[in-house]
Design a protein around this motif. Structure first.
Motif, PDB file in Angstrom:
ATOM      1  N   ASP A 111     125.314  35.130  31.063  1.00 22.68           N
ATOM      2  CA  ASP A 111     124.239  34.272  30.546  1.00 22.68           C
ATOM      3  C   ASP A 111     124.821  32.902  30.215  1.00 22.68           C
ATOM      4  O   ASP A 111     125.585  32.752  29.271  1.00 22.68           O
ATOM      5  N   LEU A 112     124.473  31.899  31.015  1.00 25.04           N
ATOM      6  CA  LEU A 112     124.985  30.548  30.789  1.00 25.04           C
ATOM      7  C   LEU A 112     124.227  29.798  29.698  1.00 25.04           C
ATOM      8  O   LEU A 112     124.692  28.777  29.216  1.00 25.04           O
ATOM      9  N   PHE A 113     123.060  30.291  29.328  1.00 22.29           N
ATOM     10  CA  PHE A 113     122.261  29.646  28.294  1.00 22.29           C
ATOM     11  C   PHE A 113     121.830  30.656  27.237  1.00 22.29           C
ATOM     12  O   PHE A 113     120.651  30.961  27.090  1.00 22.29           O
ATOM     13  N   PRO A 114     122.799  31.185  26.497  1.00 19.31           N
ATOM     14  CA  PRO A 114     122.435  32.163  25.459  1.00 19.31           C
ATOM     15  C   PRO A 114     121.585  31.509  24.376  1.00 19.31           C
ATOM     16  O   PRO A 114     121.603  30.288  24.198  1.00 19.31           O
ATOM     17  N   LYS A 115     120.859  32.314  23.656  1.00 18.77           N
ATOM     18  CA  LYS A 115     119.888  31.819  22.688  1.00 18.77           C
ATOM     19  C   LYS A 115     120.509  31.075  21.512  1.00 18.77           C
ATOM     20  O   LYS A 115     119.794  30.497  20.711  1.00 18.77           O
ATOM     21  N   THR A 116     121.815  31.020  21.418  1.00 18.49           N
ATOM     22  CA  THR A 116     122.440  30.285  20.325  1.00 18.49           C
ATOM     23  C   THR A 116     122.162  28.795  20.428  1.00 18.49           C
ATOM     24  O   THR A 116     122.282  28.076  19.457  1.00 18.49           O
ATOM     25  N   VAL A 117     121.772  28.328  21.615  1.00 19.46           N
ATOM     26  CA  VAL A 117     121.400  26.928  21.784  1.00 19.46           C
ATOM     27  C   VAL A 117     120.007  26.744  21.213  1.00 19.46           C
ATOM     28  O   VAL A 117     119.084  27.473  21.550  1.00 19.46           O
ATOM     29  N   THR A 118     119.848  25.774  20.312  1.00 15.42           N
ATOM     30  CA  THR A 118     118.559  25.605  19.650  1.00 15.42           C
ATOM     31  C   THR A 118     117.684  24.537  20.287  1.00 15.42           C
ATOM     32  O   THR A 118     116.476  24.600  20.205  1.00 15.42           O
ATOM     33  N   THR A 119     118.281  23.539  20.910  1.00 13.21           N
ATOM     34  CA  THR A 119     117.522  22.490  21.564  1.00 13.21           C
ATOM     35  C   THR A 119     118.031  22.370  22.986  1.00 13.21           C
ATOM     36  O   THR A 119     119.234  22.262  23.211  1.00 13.21           O
ATOM     37  N   LEU A 120     117.124  22.343  23.941  1.00 16.39           N
ATOM     38  CA  LEU A 120     117.525  22.313  25.330  1.00 16.39           C
ATOM     39  C   LEU A 120     117.107  21.001  25.985  1.00 16.39           C
ATOM     40  O   LEU A 120     116.180  20.337  25.537  1.00 16.39           O
ATOM     41  N   PRO A 121     117.803  20.624  27.049  1.00 12.23           N
ATOM     42  CA  PRO A 121     117.518  19.341  27.687  1.00 12.23           C
ATOM     43  C   PRO A 121     116.159  19.300  28.377  1.00 12.23           C
ATOM     44  O   PRO A 121     115.659  20.318  28.838  1.00 12.23           O
ATOM     45  N   THR A 122     115.612  18.102  28.448  1.00  9.92           N
ATOM     46  CA  THR A 122     114.340  17.872  29.143  1.00  9.92           C
ATOM     47  C   THR A 122     114.628  17.619  30.615  1.00  9.92           C
ATOM     48  O   THR A 122     115.786  17.527  31.032  1.00  9.92           O
ATOM     49  N   THR A 123     113.565  17.443  31.420  1.00  3.28           N
ATOM     50  CA  THR A 123     113.730  17.125  32.832  1.00  3.28           C
ATOM     51  C   THR A 123     114.501  15.819  32.995  1.00  3.28           C
ATOM     52  O   THR A 123     115.390  15.709  33.843  1.00  3.28           O
ATOM     53  N   THR A 124     114.186  14.845  32.170  1.00  4.84           N
ATOM     54  CA  THR A 124     114.903  13.566  32.210  1.00  4.84           C
ATOM     55  C   THR A 124     116.376  13.783  31.900  1.00  4.84           C
ATOM     56  O   THR A 124     117.256  13.207  32.557  1.00  4.84           O
ATOM     57  N   ASP A 125     116.666  14.619  30.915  1.00  3.17           N
ATOM     58  CA  ASP A 125     118.052  14.919  30.571  1.00  3.17           C
ATOM     59  C   ASP A 125     118.786  15.560  31.747  1.00  3.17           C
ATOM     60  O   ASP A 125     119.941  15.238  32.018  1.00  3.17           O
ATOM     61  N   ILE A 126     118.109  16.458  32.447  1.00  5.64           N
ATOM     62  CA  ILE A 126     118.724  17.131  33.598  1.00  5.64           C
ATOM     63  C   ILE A 126     119.069  16.113  34.677  1.00  5.64           C
ATOM     64  O   ILE A 126     120.158  16.150  35.252  1.00  5.64           O
ATOM     65  N   CYS A 127     118.177  15.169  34.941  1.00  5.22           N
ATOM     66  CA  CYS A 127     118.455  14.128  35.937  1.00  5.22           C
ATOM     67  C   CYS A 127     119.662  13.300  35.511  1.00  5.22           C
ATOM     68  O   CYS A 127     120.506  12.952  36.335  1.00  5.22           O
ATOM     69  N   LYS A 128     119.758  13.014  34.231  1.00  7.89           N
ATOM     70  CA  LYS A 128     120.903  12.261  33.729  1.00  7.89           C
ATOM     71  C   LYS A 128     122.184  13.076  33.874  1.00  7.89           C
ATOM     72  O   LYS A 128     123.242  12.527  34.193  1.00  7.89           O
ATOM     73  N   VAL A 129     122.098  14.389  33.650  1.00  5.19           N
ATOM     74  CA  VAL A 129     123.269  15.260  33.794  1.00  5.19           C
ATOM     75  C   VAL A 129     123.752  15.238  35.240  1.00  5.19           C
ATOM     76  O   VAL A 129     124.944  15.092  35.508  1.00  5.19           O
ATOM     77  N   LEU A 130     122.826  15.359  36.181  1.00  2.00           N
ATOM     78  CA  LEU A 130     123.205  15.343  37.588  1.00  2.00           C
ATOM     79  C   LEU A 130     123.836  13.999  37.967  1.00  2.00           C
ATOM     80  O   LEU A 130     124.822  13.948  38.697  1.00  2.00           O
ATOM     81  N   SER A 131     123.286  12.931  37.439  1.00  2.00           N
ATOM     82  CA  SER A 131     123.849  11.604  37.670  1.00  2.00           C
ATOM     83  C   SER A 131     125.256  11.518  37.080  1.00  2.00           C
ATOM     84  O   SER A 131     126.173  10.971  37.695  1.00  2.00           O
ATOM     85  N   TYR A 132     125.427  12.084  35.895  1.00  2.00           N
ATOM     86  CA  TYR A 132     126.755  12.097  35.253  1.00  2.00           C
ATOM     87  C   TYR A 132     127.756  12.879  36.096  1.00  2.00           C
ATOM     88  O   TYR A 132     128.889  12.456  36.282  1.00  2.00           O
ATOM     89  N   ILE A 133     127.330  14.001  36.638  1.00  2.44           N
ATOM     90  CA  ILE A 133     128.223  14.819  37.464  1.00  2.44           C
ATOM     91  C   ILE A 133     128.679  14.014  38.675  1.00  2.44           C
ATOM     92  O   ILE A 133     129.856  14.013  39.014  1.00  2.44           O
ATOM     93  N   ASP A 134     127.740  13.303  39.316  1.00  2.28           N
ATOM     94  CA  ASP A 134     128.111  12.468  40.455  1.00  2.28           C
ATOM     95  C   ASP A 134     129.135  11.417  40.047  1.00  2.28           C
ATOM     96  O   ASP A 134     130.117  11.184  40.745  1.00  2.28           O
ATOM     97  N   THR A 135     128.923  10.768  38.907  1.00  2.00           N
ATOM     98  CA  THR A 135     129.853   9.756  38.406  1.00  2.00           C
ATOM     99  C   THR A 135     131.210  10.387  38.126  1.00  2.00           C
ATOM    100  O   THR A 135     132.246   9.841  38.477  1.00  2.00           O
ATOM    101  N   TYR A 136     131.193  11.546  37.487  1.00  2.05           N
ATOM    102  CA  TYR A 136     132.418  12.264  37.151  1.00  2.05           C
ATOM    103  C   TYR A 136     133.217  12.575  38.414  1.00  2.05           C
ATOM    104  O   TYR A 136     134.430  12.386  38.467  1.00  2.05           O
ATOM    105  N   LEU A 137     132.534  13.027  39.459  1.00  7.94           N
ATOM    106  CA  LEU A 137     133.209  13.372  40.698  1.00  7.94           C
ATOM    107  C   LEU A 137     133.798  12.131  41.360  1.00  7.94           C
ATOM    108  O   LEU A 137     134.900  12.178  41.904  1.00  7.94           O
ATOM    109  N   LYS A 138     133.079  11.022  41.329  1.00  5.81           N
ATOM    110  CA  LYS A 138     133.576   9.783  41.927  1.00  5.81           C
ATOM    111  C   LYS A 138     134.823   9.308  41.201  1.00  5.81           C
ATOM    112  O   LYS A 138     135.766   8.830  41.838  1.00  5.81           O
ATOM    113  N   VAL A 139     134.879   9.427  39.878  1.00  8.94           N
ATOM    114  CA  VAL A 139     136.049   9.034  39.107  1.00  8.94           C
ATOM    115  C   VAL A 139     137.232   9.934  39.441  1.00  8.94           C
ATOM    116  O   VAL A 139     138.358   9.480  39.599  1.00  8.94           O
TER     117      VAL A 139
END
Length: 142
Positions: A111-139
């Protein structure tokens, strides 16, 4: 309270997957379910570790080939495969987990998202995460 900024959500997912792939030496995965969390985890597996999931499980939209419902997945040879629960959908949280735990051995489920997490990312947050991953990989490539 955990730090749930977009950058830290991405770092935590990558860190957790790194632990599973490198430390635990697991490399065959099924994504469950095919929502935002599943897409994010799939992207991390592919970009960070060059791992393609064996298939994806989703009980709403499936093609019977790469995206299966849980009954179709049960008929596959799932030896040495780990099922990554990638859903945080609060309304169906328990139902999603009950289905997979009833169908597959507990020791094959992560389980990658166990219930101990109280606030979860929005769709906008997910897009930002994917953008961050791309940036991270380029670096990292430099």
């Amino acid at each position: 309270m955990p730090d749930l900024t977009v950058r830290n959500v991405a770092k935590n997912i990558i860190k957790r997957l790194r632990s599973i792939v490198i430390d635990e030496k697991k490399d065959k995965f099924v994504i469950y379910t095919n929502g935002m969390g599943g897409q994010l985890v799939k992207e991390c597996l592919e970009t960070e570790f060059s791992i393609e999931p064996e298939y994806i499980i989703d009980n709403k939209i499936y093609d019977g080939i790469t995206v299966l419902n849980i009954e179709q997945a049960q008929r596959r040879n799932n030896k040495d495969i780990y099922f990554l629960i990638c859903s945080w959908h609060d309304e169906y949280y328990d139902e999603i987990r009950e289905k997979i735990y009833r169908t597959f051995p507990k020791e094959q489920i992560i389980d990658l998202f166990p219930k101990t997490v109280t606030t979860l990312p929005t769709t906008t947050d997910i897009c930002k995460v994917l953008s961050y991953i791309d940036t991270y990989l380029k670096v990292e490539e430099k």
